[in-house]
Enzyme design. Sequence first.
Site, short mmCIF file in Angstrom:
data_model
loop_
_atom_site.label_atom_id
_atom_site.label_comp_id
_atom_site.label_asym_id
_atom_site.label_seq_id
_atom_site.Cartn_x
_atom_site.Cartn_y
_atom_site.Cartn_z
CG ASP A 41 -2.01 -0.95 1.23
OD1 ASP A 41 -2.11 -1.71 0.26
OD2 ASP A 41 -2.74 -1.03 2.24
CG ASP A 80 -8.66 -7.85 5.76
OD1 ASP A 80 -7.52 -8.25 5.47
OD2 ASP A 80 -9.69 -8.27 5.19
C1 BGC Z 1 -1.77 -6.59 9.83
C2 BGC Z 1 -0.53 -7.32 10.26
C3 BGC Z 1 -0.67 -8.77 9.90
C4 BGC Z 1 -1.03 -8.95 8.46
C5 BGC Z 1 -1.25 -10.38 8.06
C6 BGC Z 1 -2.07 -6.85 8.39
O1 BGC Z 1 -3.27 -6.25 8.05
O2 BGC Z 1 -1.63 -5.22 10.09
O3 BGC Z 1 -0.35 -7.16 11.63
O4 BGC Z 1 0.52 -9.46 10.19
O5 BGC Z 1 -2.19 -8.22 8.16
O6 BGC Z 1 -2.38 -10.92 8.61
#
Ligand code: BGC
Length: 567
Positions: free
Chosen positions: A287, A505
């Site tokens: 992003d 998410d």
């Molecule tokens: C989170 C991370 C996480 C990743 C995978 C991201 O949205 O902020 O902390 O490791 O997703 O699940």
Amino acid sequence: MKVNVHRPRASRSVVTALSALLLGLVATLITIGSAHAAAGCKITYSTNDWGGGFTANLGITNLGDPVTSWTLEWDFAGNQQVGQGWSGTFTQSSKHVTVKSLSYNGGLATNASTSLGFNGSYSGTNTAPTTFKLNGTTCDGTAGPTPTPTPTPTDPGGDGSHAGNPFAGGKGYVNPEWSAEARGDGGTAVANQPTAVWLDRIAAINGVNGGMGLRAHLDAALSQGAGYAQFVIYDLPGRDCAALASNGELGATDIGRYQSEYIDPIASIMADSKYANLKIVTYIEPDSLPNLVTNVSGNTAIAACQTMQQNGNYIKGVQYALNKLHAISNVYTYLDAAHHGWLGWDSNLGPAAQLFATMAQGTTAGVNSVDGFVVNTANYSPTTEPYLPVNDQTRQSKWVDWNYYVDESSFGAAFRQKLIFDGFPSGIGMVIDTSRNGWGGSSRPTGPSTASDINTQVNAERVDRRPHVGDWCNQSGAGLGARPTAAPASGFDAYAWVKPPGESDGASSAIPNDEGKGFDRMCDPTYGGNVLNGNNPSGALANAPLSGHWFSAQFHQLLQNAYPAVS
Ligand code: BGC
């Protein structure tokens, strides 16, 4: 993560100002390719007329060899006069009109399209022109003769040169921690799939709360006899500037800590000669650069993203990561290139490719520091939309909203070509995150629709069931997508599960935490949306935990709606 933003067309005032600027310059037309290059094009032209005035919309599709700039010409049949134009520099001499591409929309890959338009005046009848020429070739909707292709150099591989496809020729590392969660929650059938390990904070390098750190994962990859292991590099200063759910531990100015406490230790572990025969795939900072393309100006400007643009720390951080990681011969670098519902509009795609190129040119190895790009990271955009064509009608639907892409295969292929025109090596490979883009289950359309209303038709045809393509958090109705696959198509290195399925998410309501994560209403199922998702419902599941935490209800739904189905 993961925010999605679209800006379908550049605002007219910006484009007009740019056009006016360019009008004063003598543009030199450069057409890529040899004198024998194949040429071919298709033009669409439609007008909305009112008393004496009209707005014309044009679409160009390049059916020939790629071009880096274009000149479009036609003759009016009547006494039409071009006024203000956009997405091109317009000049008219008597009945003859010439439009030259702008810096951001000149590159057109084979089969790529772009749109432009103008306001004009006329008297009598406003008869549409019948013949258009693109770079001197009459656009009759056919491709010219195909020239002999230049052979792409084949890569011997295994020489530590980063060349070749790291996913090919070996199995992917299965993260035992994710695998145990999946197996323990009804997912035995998929628990042996490789997923990426997210290094989402400094502490993750050594392991959070007694969990596995980077060395432990690499050691486990060796003992599994894996050919490749995947890691997401995700801890930039001011992380996730356009959303709140994945804000991180480093403040906007913490670039020094990012370099010395995060990238340096990661690079030093990955460089251990013990791991030299393991291909280490890194997905760099999801992003971040896409946010600098779409979220720093206009009605989608977000103050935190403007800060990251002004202080340069996203660019500096990504360049630093590339310098350190690319220097290790068995580490492969993939930059995050968002997805079709974010960068797919041509007013975003061109500037994004240019930003990536400029950023990469500033690294030690230049554009060669990048091995490829990943699209759809942690998102829900389908790999293909089998029943939804992109044409002049469907592009006008609310869902497509003038995008030329409705899926990741077409977007990824077009973006790859654009990146190569902008200077990236011809060997770059695309990866699609297919972890949650399956959209199977009973709501999946089974064929084209014959509805007469274009919105009804498109909504019946699309497999992507989100309320809006800008929805990104814990999407209701989603399923697991294609299982990880090496070299699924030309130009694509892999379908990979970058986002570990079952990990949230973002929280659907505020949850206090020490991870720096905020509450983003795009994860709240009762939220009615904002400018970034066209004020549509968020489409999110209820009762979601913090991002990255295990979300059992979502995992069950992903299994249920998997496409292909989980057997
Ligand atoms: C989170 C991370 C996480 C990743 C995978 C991201 O949205 O902020 O902390 O490791 O997703 O699940």
